[in-house]
Design a protein around this motif. Sequence first.
Motif, PDB file in Angstrom:
ATOM      1  N   THR A   1     -26.187 -36.216  10.215  1.00 34.84           N
ATOM      2  CA  THR A   1     -25.205 -36.775   9.298  1.00 34.84           C
ATOM      3  C   THR A   1     -25.197 -38.293   9.405  1.00 34.84           C
ATOM      4  N   ASP A   2     -25.216 -38.948   8.253  1.00 41.00           N
ATOM      5  CA  ASP A   2     -25.182 -40.407   8.263  1.00 41.00           C
ATOM      6  C   ASP A   2     -23.845 -40.903   8.800  1.00 41.00           C
ATOM      7  N   PRO A   3     -23.866 -42.014   9.546  1.00 43.96           N
ATOM      8  CA  PRO A   3     -22.602 -42.555  10.060  1.00 43.96           C
ATOM      9  C   PRO A   3     -21.772 -43.164   8.933  1.00 43.96           C
ATOM     10  N   ILE A   4     -20.495 -43.213   9.157  1.00 47.07           N
ATOM     11  CA  ILE A   4     -19.577 -43.939   8.279  1.00 47.07           C
ATOM     12  C   ILE A   4     -19.278 -45.249   8.991  1.00 47.07           C
ATOM     13  N   VAL A   5     -19.903 -46.313   8.522  1.00 52.63           N
ATOM     14  CA  VAL A   5     -19.802 -47.596   9.222  1.00 52.63           C
ATOM     15  C   VAL A   5     -18.548 -48.327   8.744  1.00 52.63           C
TER      16      VAL A   5
ATOM     17  N   ALA B   1     -11.965 -44.838  15.845  1.00 51.36           N
ATOM     18  CA  ALA B   1     -13.189 -44.101  16.156  1.00 51.36           C
ATOM     19  C   ALA B   1     -12.921 -42.624  16.387  1.00 51.36           C
TER      20      ALA B   1
ATOM     21  N   ASP C   1     -12.993 -39.382  13.315  1.00 55.94           N
ATOM     22  CA  ASP C   1     -14.111 -38.536  12.884  1.00 55.94           C
ATOM     23  C   ASP C   1     -15.345 -38.935  13.694  1.00 55.94           C
ATOM     24  N   PRO C   2     -16.123 -37.971  14.173  1.00 57.68           N
ATOM     25  CA  PRO C   2     -17.297 -38.313  14.989  1.00 57.68           C
ATOM     26  C   PRO C   2     -18.354 -39.107  14.242  1.00 57.68           C
ATOM     27  N   ARG C   3     -18.303 -39.104  12.920  1.00 59.23           N
ATOM     28  CA  ARG C   3     -19.288 -39.871  12.151  1.00 59.23           C
ATOM     29  C   ARG C   3     -18.977 -41.356  12.108  1.00 59.23           C
ATOM     30  N   ILE C   4     -17.763 -41.743  12.496  1.00 59.16           N
ATOM     31  CA  ILE C   4     -17.341 -43.139  12.354  1.00 59.16           C
ATOM     32  C   ILE C   4     -18.018 -44.027  13.391  1.00 59.16           C
ATOM     33  N   GLU C   5     -18.580 -45.111  12.913  1.00 58.42           N
ATOM     34  CA  GLU C   5     -19.142 -46.155  13.769  1.00 58.42           C
ATOM     35  C   GLU C   5     -18.406 -47.457  13.446  1.00 58.42           C
TER      36      GLU C   5
ATOM     37  N   ARG D   1     -24.296 -53.302   6.408  1.00 57.35           N
ATOM     38  CA  ARG D   1     -24.174 -51.924   6.866  1.00 57.35           C
ATOM     39  C   ARG D   1     -22.848 -51.258   6.507  1.00 57.35           C
TER      40      ARG D   1
END
Length: 348
Positions: A2-6, A27, A30-34, A75
């Motif tokens: 899954t692509d990160p949510i930057v 952070a 959601d685990p996708r959050i960067e 990004r």
Amino acid sequence: MTDPIVVGVLYPGEWNLDFDRHLAELAAIDPRIEIVVEPYEESRELRSGRGVPPYDAVRHLAPSLTAAQRRAFARIECCLTLDLPFDVAAAAPRLRWVQALAAGVAHLTSAGLREAGIRLTNASGANATSIAEFVFARILGEFKRTRRLDTIQQQRRWHPVFGQNLAGSTIGLVGFGPINQAVARRARAFELDVIVVRRSAAGSDLADEVLGPDGLHDMLGRCDIVVAAVPESPETHELFDSSAFAAMQDGSMFVNVGRGSLVDEPALVAALRSDKLRAAALDVTAVEPLPEDSPLWDAPNIYISAHCSTEPTRFFESAHRVFADNLARYVAGEPLLNEILLAEAPQA
């Protein structure tokens, strides 16, 4: 994968004493959050100039992006920020949503958000309580003559100076967002009559009377105190001009905690010098910092503060709560809170 949510956090971390804790809370949504932290800050002069067109008149004041800022902007998908560069989509092609750190967003609309289809939300209400308390500190200071009392104390003189009751006076509120709603609640406690001027004349339990924009001058002539807390826009630019101050009740007090562009400052100085107004309290000015040679400094019975009516710790706690709520909504595909409908940019 899954692509990160930057997520960009673009204001200086030293402004916020709980910065690390707030980042950790974001952070954890959601685990996708960067999280990418890369401050971008503009001068107050540029921020003020970007509030009303023509925007190109202040482009030369815009800072050049550093290499680190360019990498971060390239990004990010969403961000929490006070400022944005002009033509932000060119630097941030993946940007889809901007959460403003403050309630005022006029300076952000010149970044080309509408043209790029980038959504904008604000932090309306994050500083309402502290600013409303500040408003009443200024009003009470004037009506209870605390400046005079302090001077007499410094002179070591025992000399009575009597103040004036607030109860039974009328306060006029220009704009009725979270700040002036908080002012209205406190006005009720002080037994003030409350008249509101807002875009819509819809009534409110917090007001004795609500008028639309056409009722501004009528309201001004009936109030002992007028508090302005409106967003910056072409419609509010120098709304308080010589005719507005002439319409105010003789001996009334003017308070502005919204945007400095609301006020024709030479007209305000003239109203104070002529004793049309008893006092004025400004936490915002058209140009910030206020130049040392500004006539405002020497105007009689004026209270000037350096855009500091909020309380930083509580403000950042509230602003991050709004952002965290909206970020959870964003990743879930739900409607965002405090979303601003971006109108077509005015022509210069």
